[in-house]
Write a protein that holds these residues in place. Sequence first.
Motif, mmCIF file in Angstrom:
data_model
loop_
_atom_site.group_PDB
_atom_site.id
_atom_site.type_symbol
_atom_site.label_atom_id
_atom_site.label_comp_id
_atom_site.label_asym_id
_atom_site.label_seq_id
_atom_site.Cartn_x
_atom_site.Cartn_y
_atom_site.Cartn_z
ATOM 1 N N LEU A 275 4.347 -4.560 4.372
ATOM 2 C CA LEU A 275 4.123 -4.147 3.070
ATOM 3 C C LEU A 275 5.690 -3.412 2.587
ATOM 4 O O LEU A 275 5.968 -3.716 1.294
ATOM 5 N N GLY A 276 6.364 -2.838 3.426
ATOM 6 C CA GLY A 276 7.768 -2.478 3.240
ATOM 7 C C GLY A 276 8.490 -3.821 2.709
ATOM 8 O O GLY A 276 9.350 -3.667 1.519
ATOM 9 N N VAL B 207 -2.350 -12.150 -1.995
ATOM 10 C CA VAL B 207 -2.759 -11.214 -1.187
ATOM 11 C C VAL B 207 -3.537 -10.245 -2.103
ATOM 12 O O VAL B 207 -3.066 -9.895 -3.032
ATOM 13 N N PRO B 208 -4.847 -10.204 -2.083
ATOM 14 C CA PRO B 208 -5.598 -9.012 -2.697
ATOM 15 C C PRO B 208 -5.603 -7.830 -2.570
ATOM 16 O O PRO B 208 -6.401 -7.057 -1.891
ATOM 17 N N TYR B 209 -4.309 -7.161 -2.926
ATOM 18 C CA TYR B 209 -3.917 -5.785 -2.740
ATOM 19 C C TYR B 209 -4.963 -4.989 -2.933
ATOM 20 O O TYR B 209 -5.437 -3.887 -2.164
ATOM 21 N N GLU B 210 -5.565 -5.102 -4.119
ATOM 22 C CA GLU B 210 -6.843 -3.956 -4.433
ATOM 23 C C GLU B 210 -7.713 -4.207 -3.406
ATOM 24 O O GLU B 210 -8.327 -3.068 -3.227
ATOM 25 N N ASP C 124 -1.869 -12.176 5.688
ATOM 26 C CA ASP C 124 -1.763 -12.890 4.396
ATOM 27 C C ASP C 124 -0.223 -12.756 3.777
ATOM 28 O O ASP C 124 0.366 -13.644 3.361
ATOM 29 N N ILE C 125 0.296 -11.557 3.970
ATOM 30 C CA ILE C 125 1.670 -11.530 3.735
ATOM 31 C C ILE C 125 2.605 -12.294 4.340
ATOM 32 O O ILE C 125 3.476 -13.081 3.924
ATOM 33 N N GLU D 254 1.162 -0.019 11.814
ATOM 34 C CA GLU D 254 2.551 0.012 11.986
ATOM 35 C C GLU D 254 3.044 -1.494 11.359
ATOM 36 O O GLU D 254 4.242 -1.490 10.609
ATOM 37 N N ALA D 255 2.532 -2.488 12.007
ATOM 38 C CA ALA D 255 2.959 -3.908 11.467
ATOM 39 C C ALA D 255 2.496 -4.068 10.081
ATOM 40 O O ALA D 255 3.322 -4.565 9.240
#
Length: 132
Positions: A95-96, A45-48, A38-39, A89-90
């Motif tokens: 996310l970083g 992106v539904p992070y929650e 998604d990113i 890791e990916a």
Amino acid sequence: MSAPRRQSSPGPSVEAALAMALPVVERLRQTAASETEDIARGRPVPYEAYSARKNQGLLELNRLLPALSGATPSGALREALVDLTATLEANRRALGVQLKASAAVAEIIARAIRDGQSDGTYTALAWRSAEE
């Protein structure tokens, strides 16, 4: 007299815990992979929701840990754990990048707000520009 105490069950056997771990690891891998995709594709992106699914998987694995102590995963579970490690890791890298981009956007917005609230009278920038 008091009622006899019930002993809590010792939990699943090592074999059962290893078998139960495989679907949990696979769900975690799929969740992290979906979030990373998604990113990468720039989709909302539904992070929650992703966070809740990852937390649930970690909870399930933590509950299996006592039964897995001293066990050595082999075969499909070992491969699934290797895949999970690479996928996480990916996901961490993606996310970083998102976090850095969000911080950069927040800084741009904060700077625009500060600049919009000031006419420049009390900033050194106006004086430096005139001297150059």
